[in-house]
Design a protein around this motif. Structure first.
Motif, PDB file in Angstrom:
ATOM      1  N   PRO A  87       2.074  47.675  18.433  1.00  0.00           N
ATOM      2  CA  PRO A  87       2.146  49.135  18.307  1.00  0.00           C
ATOM      3  C   PRO A  87       1.550  49.875  19.500  1.00  0.00           C
ATOM      4  CG  PRO A  87       0.353  48.298  16.989  1.00  0.00           C
ATOM      5  CD  PRO A  87       1.032  47.101  17.588  1.00  0.00           C
ATOM      6  N   TYR A  88       1.677  49.327  20.699  1.00  0.00           N
ATOM      7  CA  TYR A  88       1.164  49.965  21.903  1.00  0.00           C
ATOM      8  C   TYR A  88       1.952  49.424  23.088  1.00  0.00           C
ATOM      9  CZ  TYR A  88      -1.412  45.593  21.537  1.00  0.00           C
ATOM     10  OH  TYR A  88      -1.743  44.283  21.354  1.00  0.00           O
ATOM     11  N   LYS A  89       1.760  50.065  24.219  1.00  0.00           N
ATOM     12  CA  LYS A  89       2.402  49.625  25.449  1.00  0.00           C
ATOM     13  C   LYS A  89       1.416  48.761  26.211  1.00  0.00           C
ATOM     14  CE  LYS A  89       4.709  51.436  29.531  1.00  0.00           C
ATOM     15  NZ  LYS A  89       5.100  52.665  30.243  1.00  0.00           N
ATOM     16  N   MET A  90       1.790  47.523  26.478  1.00  0.00           N
ATOM     17  CA  MET A  90       0.917  46.632  27.230  1.00  0.00           C
ATOM     18  C   MET A  90       0.910  47.041  28.694  1.00  0.00           C
ATOM     19  SD  MET A  90       1.641  42.879  25.612  1.00  0.00           S
ATOM     20  CE  MET A  90       0.252  42.126  26.415  1.00  0.00           C
ATOM     21  N   ILE A 134      10.298  47.282  25.911  1.00  0.00           N
ATOM     22  CA  ILE A 134       9.248  48.281  25.750  1.00  0.00           C
ATOM     23  C   ILE A 134       9.972  49.542  25.301  1.00  0.00           C
ATOM     24  CG2 ILE A 134       7.468  49.628  26.886  1.00  0.00           C
ATOM     25  CD1 ILE A 134       7.113  47.256  28.813  1.00  0.00           C
ATOM     26  N   THR A 135       9.741  49.942  24.094  1.00  0.00           N
ATOM     27  CA  THR A 135      10.502  51.024  23.494  1.00  0.00           C
ATOM     28  C   THR A 135       9.566  52.009  22.826  1.00  0.00           C
ATOM     29  OG1 THR A 135      12.314  51.518  21.985  1.00  0.00           O
ATOM     30  CG2 THR A 135      10.837  49.754  21.344  1.00  0.00           C
ATOM     31  N   ARG A 136      10.135  53.002  22.211  1.00  0.00           N
ATOM     32  CA  ARG A 136       9.351  53.986  21.486  1.00  0.00           C
ATOM     33  C   ARG A 136       9.770  53.984  20.030  1.00  0.00           C
ATOM     34  NH1 ARG A 136       7.428  59.123  24.206  1.00  0.00           N
ATOM     35  NH2 ARG A 136       6.387  58.242  25.990  1.00  0.00           N
ATOM     36  N   GLU A 137       8.814  54.308  19.164  1.00  0.00           N
ATOM     37  CA  GLU A 137       9.120  54.444  17.747  1.00  0.00           C
ATOM     38  C   GLU A 137       9.924  55.717  17.533  1.00  0.00           C
ATOM     39  OE1 GLU A 137       5.668  54.271  15.261  1.00  0.00           O
ATOM     40  OE2 GLU A 137       4.928  52.465  16.230  1.00  0.00           O
ATOM     41  N   GLU A 158       5.735  60.201  19.344  1.00  0.00           N
ATOM     42  CA  GLU A 158       6.724  59.157  19.619  1.00  0.00           C
ATOM     43  C   GLU A 158       6.021  58.017  20.355  1.00  0.00           C
ATOM     44  OE1 GLU A 158      11.321  59.123  21.218  1.00  0.00           O
ATOM     45  OE2 GLU A 158       9.964  60.676  21.898  1.00  0.00           O
ATOM     46  N   PRO A 159       5.198  57.206  19.648  1.00  0.00           N
ATOM     47  CA  PRO A 159       4.387  56.193  20.342  1.00  0.00           C
ATOM     48  C   PRO A 159       5.227  55.019  20.857  1.00  0.00           C
ATOM     49  CG  PRO A 159       4.066  56.067  17.989  1.00  0.00           C
ATOM     50  CD  PRO A 159       4.958  57.235  18.230  1.00  0.00           C
ATOM     51  N   TYR A 160       4.644  54.329  21.823  1.00  0.00           N
ATOM     52  CA  TYR A 160       5.295  53.171  22.433  1.00  0.00           C
ATOM     53  C   TYR A 160       5.172  51.941  21.539  1.00  0.00           C
ATOM     54  CZ  TYR A 160       5.973  55.314  27.007  1.00  0.00           C
ATOM     55  OH  TYR A 160       6.399  56.093  28.034  1.00  0.00           O
ATOM     56  N   GLN A 161       6.076  51.000  21.767  1.00  0.00           N
ATOM     57  CA  GLN A 161       6.034  49.672  21.159  1.00  0.00           C
ATOM     58  C   GLN A 161       6.375  48.657  22.243  1.00  0.00           C
ATOM     59  OE1 GLN A 161       8.914  49.472  18.027  1.00  0.00           O
ATOM     60  NE2 GLN A 161       7.393  49.744  16.445  1.00  0.00           N
ATOM     61  N   THR A 162       5.727  47.509  22.167  1.00  0.00           N
ATOM     62  CA  THR A 162       6.068  46.390  23.038  1.00  0.00           C
ATOM     63  C   THR A 162       6.547  45.258  22.149  1.00  0.00           C
ATOM     64  OG1 THR A 162       4.333  47.056  24.571  1.00  0.00           O
ATOM     65  CG2 THR A 162       5.225  44.850  24.836  1.00  0.00           C
ATOM     66  N   VAL A 163       7.690  44.687  22.469  1.00  0.00           N
ATOM     67  CA  VAL A 163       8.265  43.610  21.668  1.00  0.00           C
ATOM     68  C   VAL A 163       8.174  42.320  22.474  1.00  0.00           C
ATOM     69  CG1 VAL A 163      10.293  42.802  20.406  1.00  0.00           C
ATOM     70  CG2 VAL A 163       9.834  45.250  20.589  1.00  0.00           C
ATOM     71  N   LEU A 164       7.539  41.302  21.872  1.00  0.00           N
ATOM     72  CA  LEU A 164       7.410  39.980  22.494  1.00  0.00           C
ATOM     73  C   LEU A 164       8.199  38.963  21.678  1.00  0.00           C
ATOM     74  CD1 LEU A 164       3.559  39.848  23.120  1.00  0.00           C
ATOM     75  CD2 LEU A 164       5.304  40.573  24.716  1.00  0.00           C
ATOM     76  N   ARG A 165       8.764  37.982  22.370  1.00  0.00           N
ATOM     77  CA  ARG A 165       9.420  36.865  21.682  1.00  0.00           C
ATOM     78  C   ARG A 165       8.725  35.578  22.107  1.00  0.00           C
ATOM     79  NH1 ARG A 165      15.054  37.227  22.137  1.00  0.00           N
ATOM     80  NH2 ARG A 165      15.165  37.842  19.994  1.00  0.00           N
ATOM     81  N   ILE A 166       8.394  34.736  21.128  1.00  0.00           N
ATOM     82  CA  ILE A 166       7.731  33.455  21.412  1.00  0.00           C
ATOM     83  C   ILE A 166       8.805  32.472  21.898  1.00  0.00           C
ATOM     84  CG2 ILE A 166       6.357  31.587  20.448  1.00  0.00           C
ATOM     85  CD1 ILE A 166       4.896  34.256  20.564  1.00  0.00           C
TER      86      ILE A 166
END
Length: 172
Positions: A87-90, A134-137, A158-166
């Motif tokens: 729930p944040y931008k790295m 890296i997107t926004r909610e 409109e907070p940022y989101q960072t999506v990671l894939r293992i």
């Protein structure tokens, strides 16, 4: 006197009745791999490698392997192929970057688990994640109101989101 004693006896409850903790304690009791975190400094490195071999055999070639990793002290339980929505931008990452995650506290499979609270040595495992986006909610409004004041203040959020894939989770 006995009536008073029987009433107090009914009020005594177990100090901790949490089914998740009971489940973890049964796994730790049934597994030979779990290490005591207070003894991690005195825990021989060779014993960890001997116990890792049991974990390697039970993980079915990393198919059933899972890890509990920490990002900014928040634990995440992950397996290979999972997506993690932060729930944040790295900072200092771009889409496509590969991150080596080395703050893992638990490695396990369906029958064995290795749990060291201070962290497992990164030479035992390999855990890699890639930044997918890296997107926004979605936009929503927050209404703020002070006590005893009729005015309200609305702000668009409109907070940022960072999506990671293992990408990779395996034992070395």
């Amino acid at each position: 006197m006995s009536l008073l004693f029987s009433r107090t006896a009914r009020l005594i409850r177990p100090t901790c009745y949490n089914p998740i903790i009971r489940f973890q304690s049964t796994i730790a009791a049934s597994s030979k791999v779990t290490a005591n975190p207070s003894l991690t400094n005195s825990f021989p490195r060779q014993d960890i490698y001997n116990n890792i071999s049991a974990l390697k055999l039970s993980s079915n070639g990393s198919k059933d392997l899972y890890a509990v990793m920490r990002l900014y002290n928040m634990p995440y339980l992950v397996t290979k192929g999972d997506k993690i929505y932060l729930p944040y931008k790295m900072k200092n990452v771009k889409v496509g970057d590969v991150l080596n995650l080395n703050d893992v506290t638990t490695l396990g499979s369906t029958t064995h688990t290795l749990n060291i609270n201070s962290g497992i040595d990164p030479s035992i495992y390999e855990l890699q994640a890639s930044v997918v986006e890296i997107t926004r909610e979605p936009l929503y409004q927050v209404v703020k109101k002070k006590p005893r004041c009729r005015r309200t203040k609305t702000t668009n959020v409109e907070p940022y989101q960072t999506v990671l894939r293992i990408n990779e989770l395996r034992l070395k």
